[in-house]
Design a protein around this motif. Structure first.
Motif, PDB file in Angstrom:
ATOM      1  N   MET A 181       0.864  -1.181   0.000  1.00  0.00           N
ATOM      2  CA  MET A 181       0.000   0.000   0.000  1.00  0.00           C
ATOM      3  C   MET A 181       0.898   1.227   0.000  1.00  0.00           C
ATOM      4  O   MET A 181       1.785   1.357   0.847  1.00  0.00           O
ATOM      5  N   ASP A 182       0.628   2.162  -0.940  1.00  0.00           N
ATOM      6  CA  ASP A 182       1.557   3.281  -1.080  1.00  0.00           C
ATOM      7  C   ASP A 182       0.782   4.574  -1.329  1.00  0.00           C
ATOM      8  O   ASP A 182      -0.454   4.583  -1.412  1.00  0.00           O
ATOM      9  N   ILE A 183       1.526   5.644  -1.484  1.00  0.00           N
ATOM     10  CA  ILE A 183       0.934   6.978  -1.604  1.00  0.00           C
ATOM     11  C   ILE A 183      -0.016   7.051  -2.792  1.00  0.00           C
ATOM     12  O   ILE A 183      -1.065   7.696  -2.724  1.00  0.00           O
ATOM     13  N   ARG A 184       0.327   6.346  -3.884  1.00  0.00           N
ATOM     14  CA  ARG A 184      -0.535   6.457  -5.073  1.00  0.00           C
ATOM     15  C   ARG A 184      -1.933   5.894  -4.800  1.00  0.00           C
ATOM     16  O   ARG A 184      -2.929   6.415  -5.286  1.00  0.00           O
ATOM     17  N   HIS A 185      -2.017   4.832  -4.015  1.00  0.00           N
ATOM     18  CA  HIS A 185      -3.339   4.275  -3.682  1.00  0.00           C
ATOM     19  C   HIS A 185      -4.108   5.241  -2.779  1.00  0.00           C
ATOM     20  O   HIS A 185      -5.322   5.417  -2.916  1.00  0.00           O
ATOM     21  N   TYR A 186      -3.370   5.858  -1.853  1.00  0.00           N
ATOM     22  CA  TYR A 186      -3.970   6.823  -0.913  1.00  0.00           C
ATOM     23  C   TYR A 186      -4.493   8.048  -1.651  1.00  0.00           C
ATOM     24  O   TYR A 186      -5.591   8.545  -1.373  1.00  0.00           O
ATOM     25  N   GLU A 187      -3.732   8.509  -2.634  1.00  0.00           N
ATOM     26  CA  GLU A 187      -4.158   9.697  -3.376  1.00  0.00           C
ATOM     27  C   GLU A 187      -5.288   9.375  -4.336  1.00  0.00           C
ATOM     28  O   GLU A 187      -6.108  10.236  -4.661  1.00  0.00           O
ATOM     29  N   MET A 188      -5.362   8.117  -4.810  1.00  0.00           N
ATOM     30  CA  MET A 188      -6.446   7.736  -5.719  1.00  0.00           C
ATOM     31  C   MET A 188      -7.818   7.837  -5.047  1.00  0.00           C
ATOM     32  O   MET A 188      -8.830   8.086  -5.719  1.00  0.00           O
ATOM     33  N   ILE A 189      -7.853   7.655  -3.730  1.00  0.00           N
ATOM     34  CA  ILE A 189      -9.145   7.721  -3.032  1.00  0.00           C
ATOM     35  C   ILE A 189      -9.413   9.124  -2.479  1.00  0.00           C
ATOM     36  O   ILE A 189     -10.434   9.349  -1.836  1.00  0.00           O
ATOM     37  N   GLY A 190      -8.489  10.069  -2.718  1.00  0.00           N
ATOM     38  CA  GLY A 190      -8.720  11.457  -2.315  1.00  0.00           C
ATOM     39  C   GLY A 190      -8.101  11.840  -0.989  1.00  0.00           C
ATOM     40  O   GLY A 190      -8.363  12.933  -0.483  1.00  0.00           O
ATOM     41  N   THR A 191      -7.268  10.977  -0.397  1.00  0.00           N
ATOM     42  CA  THR A 191      -6.632  11.187   0.903  1.00  0.00           C
ATOM     43  C   THR A 191      -7.700  11.429   1.984  1.00  0.00           C
ATOM     44  O   THR A 191      -8.903  11.360   1.712  1.00  0.00           O
ATOM     45  N   MET A 192      -7.252  11.691   3.187  1.00  0.00           N
ATOM     46  CA  MET A 192      -8.199  11.925   4.282  1.00  0.00           C
ATOM     47  C   MET A 192      -9.081  13.136   4.037  1.00  0.00           C
ATOM     48  O   MET A 192     -10.187  13.232   4.567  1.00  0.00           O
ATOM     49  N   HIS A 193      -8.595  14.071   3.222  1.00  0.00           N
ATOM     50  CA  HIS A 193      -9.307  15.332   3.038  1.00  0.00           C
ATOM     51  C   HIS A 193     -10.583  15.166   2.213  1.00  0.00           C
ATOM     52  O   HIS A 193     -11.564  15.883   2.429  1.00  0.00           O
ATOM     53  N   HIS A 194     -10.587  14.239   1.251  1.00  0.00           N
ATOM     54  CA  HIS A 194     -11.724  14.154   0.330  1.00  0.00           C
ATOM     55  C   HIS A 194     -12.310  12.748   0.197  1.00  0.00           C
ATOM     56  O   HIS A 194     -13.340  12.587  -0.464  1.00  0.00           O
ATOM     57  N   ALA A 195     -11.684  11.751   0.798  1.00  0.00           N
ATOM     58  CA  ALA A 195     -12.133  10.370   0.588  1.00  0.00           C
ATOM     59  C   ALA A 195     -13.578  10.181   1.039  1.00  0.00           C
ATOM     60  O   ALA A 195     -14.379   9.526   0.354  1.00  0.00           O
ATOM     61  N   LEU A 196     -13.917  10.724   2.190  1.00  0.00           N
ATOM     62  CA  LEU A 196     -15.258  10.509   2.739  1.00  0.00           C
ATOM     63  C   LEU A 196     -16.333  11.110   1.843  1.00  0.00           C
ATOM     64  O   LEU A 196     -17.331  10.462   1.518  1.00  0.00           O
ATOM     65  N   SER A 197     -16.142  12.367   1.418  1.00  0.00           N
ATOM     66  CA  SER A 197     -17.150  13.027   0.585  1.00  0.00           C
ATOM     67  C   SER A 197     -17.285  12.325  -0.765  1.00  0.00           C
ATOM     68  O   SER A 197     -18.390  12.113  -1.270  1.00  0.00           O
ATOM     69  N   ARG A 198     -16.153  11.928  -1.354  1.00  0.00           N
ATOM     70  CA  ARG A 198     -16.207  11.231  -2.647  1.00  0.00           C
ATOM     71  C   ARG A 198     -16.945   9.900  -2.515  1.00  0.00           C
ATOM     72  O   ARG A 198     -17.764   9.531  -3.365  1.00  0.00           O
ATOM     73  N   HIS A 199     -16.627   9.169  -1.450  1.00  0.00           N
ATOM     74  CA  HIS A 199     -17.221   7.856  -1.262  1.00  0.00           C
ATOM     75  C   HIS A 199     -18.740   7.964  -1.076  1.00  0.00           C
ATOM     76  O   HIS A 199     -19.513   7.184  -1.654  1.00  0.00           O
ATOM     77  N   ALA A 200     -19.154   8.929  -0.260  1.00  0.00           N
ATOM     78  CA  ALA A 200     -20.587   9.127  -0.033  1.00  0.00           C
ATOM     79  C   ALA A 200     -21.283   9.556  -1.323  1.00  0.00           C
ATOM     80  O   ALA A 200     -22.420   9.129  -1.608  1.00  0.00           O
ATOM     81  N   ASP A 201     -20.639  10.400  -2.123  1.00  0.00           N
ATOM     82  CA  ASP A 201     -21.220  10.810  -3.405  1.00  0.00           C
ATOM     83  C   ASP A 201     -21.355   9.613  -4.355  1.00  0.00           C
ATOM     84  O   ASP A 201     -22.301   9.547  -5.150  1.00  0.00           O
ATOM     85  N   GLU A 202     -20.395   8.670  -4.288  1.00  0.00           N
ATOM     86  CA  GLU A 202     -20.500   7.463  -5.109  1.00  0.00           C
ATOM     87  C   GLU A 202     -21.788   6.705  -4.762  1.00  0.00           C
ATOM     88  O   GLU A 202     -22.523   6.247  -5.646  1.00  0.00           O
ATOM     89  N   ALA A 203     -22.041   6.560  -3.456  1.00  0.00           N
ATOM     90  CA  ALA A 203     -23.262   5.879  -3.032  1.00  0.00           C
ATOM     91  C   ALA A 203     -24.501   6.632  -3.504  1.00  0.00           C
ATOM     92  O   ALA A 203     -25.470   6.036  -3.992  1.00  0.00           O
ATOM     93  N   PHE A 204     -24.483   7.964  -3.364  1.00  0.00           N
ATOM     94  CA  PHE A 204     -25.621   8.787  -3.778  1.00  0.00           C
ATOM     95  C   PHE A 204     -25.879   8.648  -5.275  1.00  0.00           C
ATOM     96  O   PHE A 204     -27.029   8.534  -5.715  1.00  0.00           O
ATOM     97  N   ASN A 205     -24.807   8.622  -6.069  1.00  0.00           N
ATOM     98  CA  ASN A 205     -24.958   8.566  -7.522  1.00  0.00           C
ATOM     99  C   ASN A 205     -25.388   7.187  -8.015  1.00  0.00           C
ATOM    100  O   ASN A 205     -25.745   7.043  -9.188  1.00  0.00           O
ATOM    101  N   GLU A 206     -25.341   6.169  -7.142  1.00  0.00           N
ATOM    102  CA  GLU A 206     -25.862   4.858  -7.522  1.00  0.00           C
ATOM    103  C   GLU A 206     -27.392   4.850  -7.570  1.00  0.00           C
ATOM    104  O   GLU A 206     -27.993   3.938  -8.125  1.00  0.00           O
ATOM    105  N   LEU A 207     -28.020   5.850  -6.960  1.00  0.00           N
ATOM    106  CA  LEU A 207     -29.476   5.977  -7.033  1.00  0.00           C
ATOM    107  C   LEU A 207     -29.836   6.549  -8.407  1.00  0.00           C
ATOM    108  O   LEU A 207     -29.359   7.616  -8.790  1.00  0.00           O
ATOM    109  N   LYS A 208     -30.684   5.840  -9.126  1.00  0.00           N
ATOM    110  CA  LYS A 208     -30.885   6.161 -10.542  1.00  0.00           C
ATOM    111  C   LYS A 208     -31.941   7.232 -10.792  1.00  0.00           C
ATOM    112  O   LYS A 208     -31.878   7.952 -11.780  1.00  0.00           O
ATOM    113  N   THR A 209     -32.940   7.340  -9.916  1.00  0.00           N
ATOM    114  CA  THR A 209     -34.034   8.272 -10.177  1.00  0.00           C
ATOM    115  C   THR A 209     -33.972   9.470  -9.245  1.00  0.00           C
ATOM    116  O   THR A 209     -33.434   9.382  -8.131  1.00  0.00           O
ATOM    117  N   ASP A 210     -34.558  10.567  -9.723  1.00  0.00           N
ATOM    118  CA  ASP A 210     -34.616  11.770  -8.886  1.00  0.00           C
ATOM    119  C   ASP A 210     -35.468  11.525  -7.639  1.00  0.00           C
ATOM    120  O   ASP A 210     -35.201  12.095  -6.578  1.00  0.00           O
TER     121      ASP A 210
END
Length: 1009
Positions: free
Chosen positions: A282-311
């Motif tokens: 496990m290295d820095i490139r994997h950590y940066e791919m997920i957005g580091t501690m600063h953005h990983a949580l928001s990105r991950h939650a948005d991924e879940a939100f965007n899995e919902l198909k309808t308004d």
């Protein structure tokens, strides 16, 4: 695919009992808790949101207790875990009747026992003891874990009386249970530190917490690294040291980031499994791919939100999250566990739709909402977000929470208005408040289930809003009727005016016609007169010719006289009629003119009245502004006086801290100077008094420190024995030490670049030994000077070096090779490249500073202060500062204009510029440091007095000043006064009394505890 082991990081949720083997870094803390629990039977584990309270208990303390590490009697521990929720007593009873505590195999008996337990606990504060006394065996100890105890406060003070009463009963049950010793009951509660002050609501609770509180310690760097590496090693994974260091640095000093850390590591592990090559850790490139501690949580939650198909589904998940989160009256975000059934009632959705939209957020590897996907849920299942950090880290949820808070606030105001109106103490709502409420109702479509989360008077509120709307409609109808009446009156008035105008015109025409008739009659009368005179002449002629006709002539003369008299009468009558007509016409004109004059005067008076009103408002605004400004200036003056009183206070350390903190708050709220020297001294002194752990000296060395610089988050020290040490600026621990070899002659001068990436030593044989600290094993010996080296500087891009000394020669080196040699008139004392590396500032012993153009060899005098040596030069994008041996410091703008000359009182040997944070710092030979704000350099600077001679200074992020002294120490001084405010907040144990406020602040200043 690198590794098939299960992900060892739980993500946002806390560690569970079964994951104790993955829980690292808290061993000493667990031992401390065991000792405290054994002594008091009660422990309140206090910490900020995200500090690891629940994990510490569930995965650390409880397994340790179960393994027999508390008490020597080897008793069996029965452990009940619960969260208070909105029915704490019912939840407590249900937790005690769990399978592993007191439950039997017969459901009917369980139901009866649960009902009896509920009734006992509702009726008596000893109900908990009475309920379990008969169920416990002699070899049993009962331990109750009250997790997220702050939920007890969330449901009090909201106008729902039964919640207030039940919370009080619940607290009394707990307090009385741990006070007695007949039945071995132990209680552990976890509570967020920002709710600690709420404990005073309940009698006995503050005392219990005082006796048994445990503030969760912050993990040190070593423990943080163990939190990262321990689970990886247990799961047979691999992680690079540089990633461990990077994640540790990102974690920083923020103790509430542990759930975010676990989530980021969980995501990094998954990304490593997905993308790693064979043998790659496990290295820095994997950590940066997920957005580091600063953005990983928001990105991950948005991924879940965007899995919902309808308004529709996206809107439903928004409403569900609004149900599961809440802000308290103190603007603190907390979770709001809610059953599926309740969520269906509030949103109006089916159980299938609720399950469908929750699923992406319950997936293993996400668990933003609990329970996770591996647990079947029904209408009675309680759903909860896994941690408050989701509320802080997911940008979309932050927006939803704010919207829900605003919506609830409007509803609460509506309920308050409804109750007051019902009691006859308030009127129905009017615009604009009414329109806001109507818009809110239209947009949110609140129902009874949603409303009862905040206030039980939903029907009253709806009725009140409807009545207010009806009243507004009635008022509009009344206004329209009044408008129609006014329009009718105006129309009637205009009709009357029109009739009068027509009448006046008719009278004018009539008078004109009469005038014309009178004129005609006048003409006729004149004609008659002429005929009469003609007849008279003929009569006279006739009398001359025939005396016999005398009588006839006289008769004709009488007739003519009568006719003349008649003509005069008719003329006079015609003139009178003409005069009357003219008079009537003039009167009509006069009346029109008078009406126009009055109308014009009315307009003028209206304009004057409006002008006077505007002038009065303007004068009031000016008076209010002047009054506010006078008040502000007075409070700023008071803040300076309070700072002085804080410095004078010697006996009461807490009072000194309160005064310093209040001085800062007043200055901040009223636009005072937060960099005022006296305010700074008061804050520094008070912090040292109330916080014994606050020390300015951060690093002690065994050898002399020559120069220091800040490189990222590292403090770089250049030592007298050729070496470089790197310290972590967050905790001042040594990162590494690099020895510098290749110096064959005795050193007499030392130099370090401002970036901390290059170093050089001047030797007795007039050579320079230069090092690129990225590859320090290859020293470069620069030969060319014929006198002692007095100055070496490095270009900003690191490609050039400039050197000068007693031979009055400046040599430019590029890639460690001489490229230019320039002769000056005096010995060289200081050198500095400009920011573009195109020019070199050369300071000499004769007080001159020359500006040398590297491309065309042009030299010109930049500054000249004869009779004083140039000691140092600092250049930036906006400013150039020059320090002299007589204590003068000249500050120039980038275009060469002198801004100000400062008198430092001693040889200005060190200057540091921090243009980003608008700071200039000087250090003099008489051991004094001055900190100036460049935006207002005329203000008296912050002054720091050192005991030892100052070797070097450096600034970290515009916040911390590092000072290396001759006694081999480095001190760290906060530059921003806001840092002291945070430290004082953490250490002040009391607030002002009214008497203290009146004495030190002033009775006429509004009192703030």
């Amino acid at each position: 695919m690198q590794n098939n082991s299960q992900n060892p990081f739980p993500g946002l949720r806390s560690f569970d009992y079964e994951e104790s083997h993955l829980f690292f870094g808290r061993e000493q803390h667990i031992n401390d808790l065991l000792h405290k629990l054994e002594q008091n039977h009660f422990v309140a584990i206090v910490g900020t949101s995200g500090s690891g309270k629940s994990s510490l208990v569930r995965a650390g303390l409880l397994p340790t207790i179960q393994h027999g590490r508390m008490n020597d009697d080897n008793k069996e521990w029965l452990i009940a875990t619960m969260k208070p929720g909105n029915s704490p007593i019912s939840n407590l009873a249900a937790s005690l009747m769990e399978t592993h505590v007191f439950a039997t195999d017969i459901k009917k008996e369980n139901d009866v026992q649960l009902q009896r337990m509920n009734q006992l606990m509702q009726e008596s504060s000893l109900g908990l003891v009475q309920s379990v006394r008969g169920l416990m065996k002699p070899e049993n100890n009962l331990l109750i874990l009250l997790d997220q105890f702050e939920e007890t406060f969330r449901f009090t003070g909201e106008g729902i009386e039964h919640n207030d009463a039940e919370s009080e009963k619940f607290v009394n049950l707990i307090i009385d249970a741990v006070r007695q010793r007949d039945v071995p009951i132990y209680v552990i509660l976890t509570i967020r530190s920002d709710f600690l002050g709420d404990c005073v609501r309940f009698e006995g609770l503050p005392e219990a917490i005082n006796d048994g509180h445990y503030l969760v310690p912050r993990l040190n760097e070593k423990q943080n690294k163990l939190v990262i590496t321990g689970p990886v090693q247990y799961a047979n994974g691999k992680i690079s040291p540089r990633l461990v260091q990077m994640v540790t640095n990102d974690l920083g000093d923020n103790p509430d980031q542990l759930p975010v850390l676990q989530h980021a590591l969980m995501r990094t592990w998954d990304k490593w499994i997905e993308t790693a090559t064979i043998g790659e850790p496990m290295d820095i490139r994997h950590y940066e791919m997920i957005g580091t501690m600063h953005h990983a949580l928001s990105r991950h939650a948005d991924e879940a939100f965007n899995e919902l198909k309808t308004d529709q589904h996206k809107k439903l998940i928004e409403n569900l999250f609004k149900c599961l989160t809440v802000k308290t009256g103190e603007n603190r975000g907390v979770r709001r566990p809610t059953t599926i059934h309740r969520l269906m009632e509030i949103t109006g959705a089916s159980i299938k739709d609720v399950k469908d939209v929750l699923y992406p957020f319950r997936k293993l590897g996400r668990t933003f909402i609990l329970p996770a996907e591996n647990i079947e849920i029904s209408e009675n299942t309680v759903m909860d977000i896994s941690h408050e950090s989701l509320m802080r880290g997911w940008d979309r949820l932050k927006k939803w929470v704010e919207e829900e808070t605003d919506s609830a606030e409007i509803y609460q105001r509506l309920c308050s208005g409804a109750i007051l109106h019902k009691e006859g103490r308030a009127a129905l709502w009017r615009d604009p408040e009414l329109q806001v409420a109507i818009d809110w109702k239209t947009k949110n479509k609140p129902n009874h289930a949603w409303a009862n989360q905040y206030n039980e008077h939903f029907e009253d509120a709806v009725k009140f809003l409807a009545e207010s709307e009806d009243e507004r409609k009635a008022e509009l109808n009344r206004k329209q009727q009044r408008k129609r009446i006014i329009q009718f009156a105006v129309s009637g008035f205009l009709l009357i005016v029109s009739v009068l105008t027509l009448w006046a015109l008719f009278q004018t025409k009539k008078a004109t016609d009469k005038s014309k008739i009178a004129n005609l009659k006048t003409v006729e009368a004149l004609n008659q007169k002429q005929l009469a005179e003609k007849a008279k002449e003929m009569a006279l002629d006739a009398s001359k010719e025939a005396l016999d006709a005398k009588s006839f002539a006289e008769l004709q003369a009488n007739i003519a006289g009568e006719q003349s008299k008649l003509a005069k009468e008719q003329k006079a009558k015609a003139e009178l009629e003409a005069s009357r007509a003219t008079s009537q016409e003039r009167e009509a004109i006069r009346q029109r003119q008078e009406a126009q004059r009055q109308e014009s005067e009315a307009r003028v008076q209206k304009q004057l009245a409006e002008q006077k009103s505007q002038e009065a408002l303007l004068q009031k605004e000016k008076a209010d502004i002047s009054k506010a400004e006078a008040t502000r200036l007075r409070l700023v003056s008071i803040s300076q006086n309070i700072a002085f009183k804080s410095l004078q206070e010697k006996d009461d350390e807490q009072l000194s801290g309160l005064l310093a903190k209040q001085a800062y708050t007043m200055a901040k709220e009223n636009g005072g100077n937060l960099h005022d020297y006296q305010l700074y001294n008061a804050l520094l002194s008070a912090t040292q008094k109330v916080d014994p752990d606050f020390k300015t000296i951060s690093i002690r060395e065994n050898d002399e420190i020559k120069m220091i610089a800040v490189k990222g988050k590292s403090l770089v020290n250049l030592m007298s024995i050729p070496s470089v040490k790197n310290y972590d600026v967050t905790n001042h621990t040594l990162i590494n030490k690099t020895s510098l070899s290749g110096i064959s002659s005795t050193m007499n001068t030392s130099y370090l670049s401002e970036t901390g990436e290059q170093a050089a030593y001047g030797t007795e044989n007039n050579h320079i030994v230069a090092f690129n600290l990225k590859n320090p094993s290859e020293p470069h010996v620069l030969k060319g000077h014929k006198g002692l080296i007095r100055s070496v500087c490095f270009s900003n891009d690191g490609t050039m070096i400039a050197s000068g000394g007693r031979d009055s020669i400046v040599i430019l080196w590029k890639n460690y090779t001489e490229i230019k040699r320039v002769k000056f008139n005096s010995r060289i004392r200081s050198l500095s490249f400009n920011t573009s590396n195109s020019q070199l500032y050369v300071g000499a012993e004769d007080g001159t500073v020359s500006l040398y153009n590297i491309s065309n060899d042009e030299k010109k005098i930049f500054s000249n202060l004869s009779g004083s040596r140039v000691q140092c030069i600092q250049t930036g994008n906006k400013y150039i500062s020059i320090g002299y041996s007589n204590g003068a410091v000249q500050v120039y703008s980038s275009n060469g204009s002198l801004i100000r000359t400062l008198n430092e009182g001693g040889s200005a040997d060190n200057i540091t510029l921090d243009e980003k944070n608008d700071i200039l710092i000087t250090a003099t030979a008489n051991k004094i440091i001055h900190i100036y704000q460049l935006s207002d350099i005329s203000q008296k600077p912050i002054e720091i007095r050192c005991i030892q001679s100052i070797q070097s200074i450096a600034v970290y992020a515009g916040e911390i000043l590092y000072v290396a002294c001759a006694d081999k120490t480095i001190s760290a001084y906060p530059i921003q006064t806001s840092i002291f405010e945070k430290k004082l907040d953490a250490k002040l144990k009391r607030k002002f009394s009214t008497e203290e406020w009146n004495t030190y602040i002033g009775a006429d200043v509004p009192f703030h505890k």
